[in-house]
Enzyme design. Structure first.
Site, PDB file in Angstrom:
ATOM      1  N   THR A 148      -4.152 -10.406   1.542  1.00 46.17           N
ATOM      2  CA  THR A 148      -4.373 -11.257   2.454  1.00 46.17           C
ATOM      3  C   THR A 148      -4.902 -12.463   2.285  1.00 46.17           C
ATOM      4  OG1 THR A 148      -5.470  -9.207   3.810  1.00 46.17           O
ATOM      5  CG2 THR A 148      -6.182 -11.295   4.693  1.00 46.17           C
TER       6      THR A 148
ATOM      7  N   ASN B 206       5.329  -2.813   6.161  1.00 45.12           N
ATOM      8  CA  ASN B 206       4.610  -1.907   5.654  1.00 45.12           C
ATOM      9  C   ASN B 206       4.596  -0.602   6.528  1.00 45.12           C
ATOM     10  OD1 ASN B 206       3.379  -4.181   7.245  1.00 45.12           O
ATOM     11  ND2 ASN B 206       1.660  -2.873   7.662  1.00 45.12           N
TER      12      ASN B 206
ATOM     13  N   GLN C 205       4.464  -5.331   0.101  1.00 46.15           N
ATOM     14  CA  GLN C 205       4.847  -3.854  -0.036  1.00 46.15           C
ATOM     15  C   GLN C 205       6.242  -3.680  -0.732  1.00 46.15           C
ATOM     16  OE1 GLN C 205       3.589  -1.163   1.124  1.00 46.15           O
ATOM     17  NE2 GLN C 205       1.699  -1.972   2.523  1.00 46.15           N
TER      18      GLN C 205
ATOM     19  N   SER D  18      -0.208  -7.900  -4.010  1.00 43.62           N
ATOM     20  CA  SER D  18      -1.498  -7.244  -3.837  1.00 43.62           C
ATOM     21  C   SER D  18      -1.530  -6.109  -4.943  1.00 43.62           C
ATOM     22  CB  SER D  18      -1.657  -6.719  -2.293  1.00 43.62           C
ATOM     23  OG  SER D  18      -2.953  -6.008  -2.349  1.00 43.62           O
ATOM     24  N   GLY D  19      -2.785  -6.158  -5.784  1.00 42.67           N
ATOM     25  CA  GLY D  19      -2.849  -5.073  -6.608  1.00 42.67           C
ATOM     26  C   GLY D  19      -2.876  -3.585  -6.237  1.00 42.67           C
TER      27      GLY D  19
ATOM     28  N   THR E 219     -15.421 -17.367 -10.044  1.00 45.88           N
ATOM     29  CA  THR E 219     -15.145 -16.541 -11.176  1.00 45.88           C
ATOM     30  C   THR E 219     -14.331 -15.391 -11.147  1.00 45.88           C
ATOM     31  OG1 THR E 219     -17.317 -17.382 -11.853  1.00 45.88           O
ATOM     32  CG2 THR E 219     -16.542 -15.283 -12.931  1.00 45.88           C
TER      33      THR E 219
ATOM     34  N   CYS F 292      -6.567   4.071  16.678  1.00 52.32           N
ATOM     35  CA  CYS F 292      -7.640   4.550  16.019  1.00 52.32           C
ATOM     36  C   CYS F 292      -7.354   4.953  14.508  1.00 52.32           C
ATOM     37  CB  CYS F 292      -8.019   6.160  16.445  1.00 52.32           C
ATOM     38  SG  CYS F 292      -8.413   5.952  18.093  1.00 52.32           S
TER      39      CYS F 292
HETATM   40  N1  PLP Z   1       0.834  -7.800   3.507  1.00 52.10           N
HETATM   41  C1  PLP Z   1       1.221  -6.334   3.744  1.00 52.10           C
HETATM   42  C2  PLP Z   1       2.858  -6.117   4.186  1.00 52.10           C
HETATM   43  C3  PLP Z   1       0.532  -5.443   3.732  1.00 52.10           C
HETATM   44  O1  PLP Z   1       0.984  -4.206   3.781  1.00 52.10           O
HETATM   45  C4  PLP Z   1      -0.816  -5.684   3.425  1.00 52.10           C
HETATM   46  C5  PLP Z   1      -1.807  -4.430   3.303  1.00 52.10           C
HETATM   47  O2  PLP Z   1      -1.585  -3.530   3.723  1.00 52.10           O
HETATM   48  C6  PLP Z   1      -1.579  -6.838   3.130  1.00 52.10           C
HETATM   49  C7  PLP Z   1      -0.482  -7.820   3.564  1.00 52.10           C
HETATM   50  C8  PLP Z   1      -2.836  -7.211   3.042  1.00 52.10           C
HETATM   51  O3  PLP Z   1      -3.276  -6.865   1.494  1.00 52.10           O
HETATM   52  P1  PLP Z   1      -4.737  -6.589   1.282  1.00 52.10           P
HETATM   53  O4  PLP Z   1      -5.083  -5.195   1.616  1.00 52.10           O
HETATM   54  O5  PLP Z   1      -4.519  -6.708  -0.312  1.00 52.10           O
HETATM   55  O6  PLP Z   1      -5.498  -7.766   1.805  1.00 52.10           O
END
Ligand code: PLP
Length: 394
Positions: free
Chosen positions: A72, A150, A178, A198-199, A236, A324
């Site tokens: 994000t 995703n 993804q 993203s890790g 940091t 939900c």
């Molecule tokens: N972008 C996509 C396509 C994702 O699937 C996600 C998480 O589901 C994110 C961004 C956000 O990643 P993070 O959870 O590391 O903030």
């Protein structure tokens, strides 16, 4: 009872090798990587090793990688930087199916006076590249289009998209959260300016991400403070998570050639089996261009949440595109943008596999699902009709 975890697009388990890589930095190696002393210096070196490992996953140069706190943050930073680098331009192009990290950021920018074009997708979740072409104007500061979705798993033709955007001289960012680690990603072959990673989607810990910024691209930091990350992202560093993220990228690169075929095989078997045994099943998303680990499937006239709750009784974890469980009050914006009928959106389930998924996991889902769907359909008068209507092909 063992857990059958088929929700890997939400998050993944931390690989044992990753945890091992992290532990010293949660214990004896607690130095600050910015310190002058040798104790901090060894921590700094670990971050640089991780940078090389992350870069290698997408064929980037280490100095093109900035560590962030998550996907994000990478998305927000990328778009904000492009806007700051073109202050006279007031237009953003993105799609209707982006993750909220991009979608809601763009909505926020539109409230701040930017014009945002949200490109539509067709019923298979595909973009019309002519529409993209004509959406870009002299006023466009940035185009942000995800690599792979995703929810549906649909992979966009990112190389072609980047070509179109760069031919117009506009910044191009892609959210590859993804895609990286699941399909080959090579920034030397795609003229992308920035790419988010993203890790925790690839068996690293939560709370670490990266932003690729092509060498020579104008960049404006989003988090301002100290000189970390060569002044491009202050704060940091989350050393343990960064060390683990590096190892996770190395593992992903090692496993990808073999594992992606094995995972695709299991996903396809699951898909075929559900279509054969659950009348009224329909797959959502382009069957030709989909992440190998993702199956988004709808069972009309059944509530997705009800399916998940029943699966949960057998310790099977999946997610749904309706309210939900996906943490939002609205049915999936992705499936809505694809024109999936309302009744099918509400009955959608996403199964997402990983290299830890086994054939036995798939067998269990295939064993339990027909009964679950039958029972839930029995509870609904519309469902009983759908149940008799026979299965749709994928
Ligand atoms: N972008 C996509 C396509 C994702 O699937 C996600 C998480 O589901 C994110 C961004 C956000 O990643 P993070 O959870 O590391 O903030």
């Amino acid at each position: 009872m063992r857990v059958v975890y088929l929700d890997n697009n939400a998050t993944t388990r931390v690989a044992d090798e990753v945890r091992e890589e992290m532990l010293p930095y949660l214990g004896e190696l607690y130095g600050n990587p910015s310190s002058m002393h040798t104790f901090g210096g060894q921590v700094h070196r670990k971050i640089e090793t991780a940078r090389e490992q992350v870069a290698a996953l997408i064929n980037a140069e280490p100095e093109e990688i900035i560590f962030t706190s998550c996907g994000t943050e990478s998305d927000n930073t990328a778009i904000m930087s492009c806007l700051a680098s073109s202050p006279q331009k007031r237009h953003i192009v993105t799609t209707r199916v982006e993750h909220p990290a991009v979608l809601n950021f763009c909505r926020t920018m539109s409230r701040k006076g930017y014009r945002v074009t949200f490109l539509p997708v067709d019923r298979l979740g595909r973009l019309d590249l002519d529409e993209l072409q004509s959406a870009i104007t002299d006023d466009t500061a940035v185009v942000s289009i995800m690599y792979a979705n995703n929810e549906s798993g649909v992979i966009f033709p990112i190389s072609e998209i980047a070509g179109i955007v760069k031919a117009k001289g506009v910044f191009f960012h892609t959210d590859a959260v993804q895609a990286a680690g699941k399909i080959p990603v090579d920034v030397k072959k795609i003229p992308v300016d920035m790419m988010s990673l993203s890790g925790h989607k690839i068996h690293a810990a939560k709370g670490v991400g990266a932003l690729y910024v092509r060498r020579g691209t104008r960049f404006s930091p989003y988090i301002i403070g100290g000189h970390q990350e060569r002044g491009r992202r202050a704060g940091t560093e989350n050393v343990a998570s960064i060390a683990g993220f590096g190892r996770a990228c190395e593992l992903a690169r090692e496993h990808l050639p073999v594992e992606s075929a094995r995972i695709r095989g299991m996903r396809d078997r699951l898909e075929r089996g559900l279509h054969e045994t659950c009348p009224g099943a329909r797959t959502n998303g382009d069957p030709e261009n989909r992440l190998p680990n993702t199956l988004n499937i709808s069972f009309e006239y059944v509530e997705g949440e009800a399916i998940l709750l029943r699966l949960n009784e057998f310790n099977i974890c999946a997610s749904s595109g309706s309210a939900c469980t996906s943490g939002s009050l609205e049915p999936s914006h992705v499936l809505r943008a694809m024109g999936v009928p309302f009744t099918a959106i509400h009955g959608s389930v996403r199964f997402s596999l990983s290299r830890y998924t086994t054939d036995e996991d798939i067998d269990l889902v295939l064993e339990k699902m027909p009964g679950i769907i039958r029972e839930l359909r029995e509870l609904s008068p519309y469902g009983r009709e759908a149940g008799q209507a026979g299965a749709h092909s994928p």
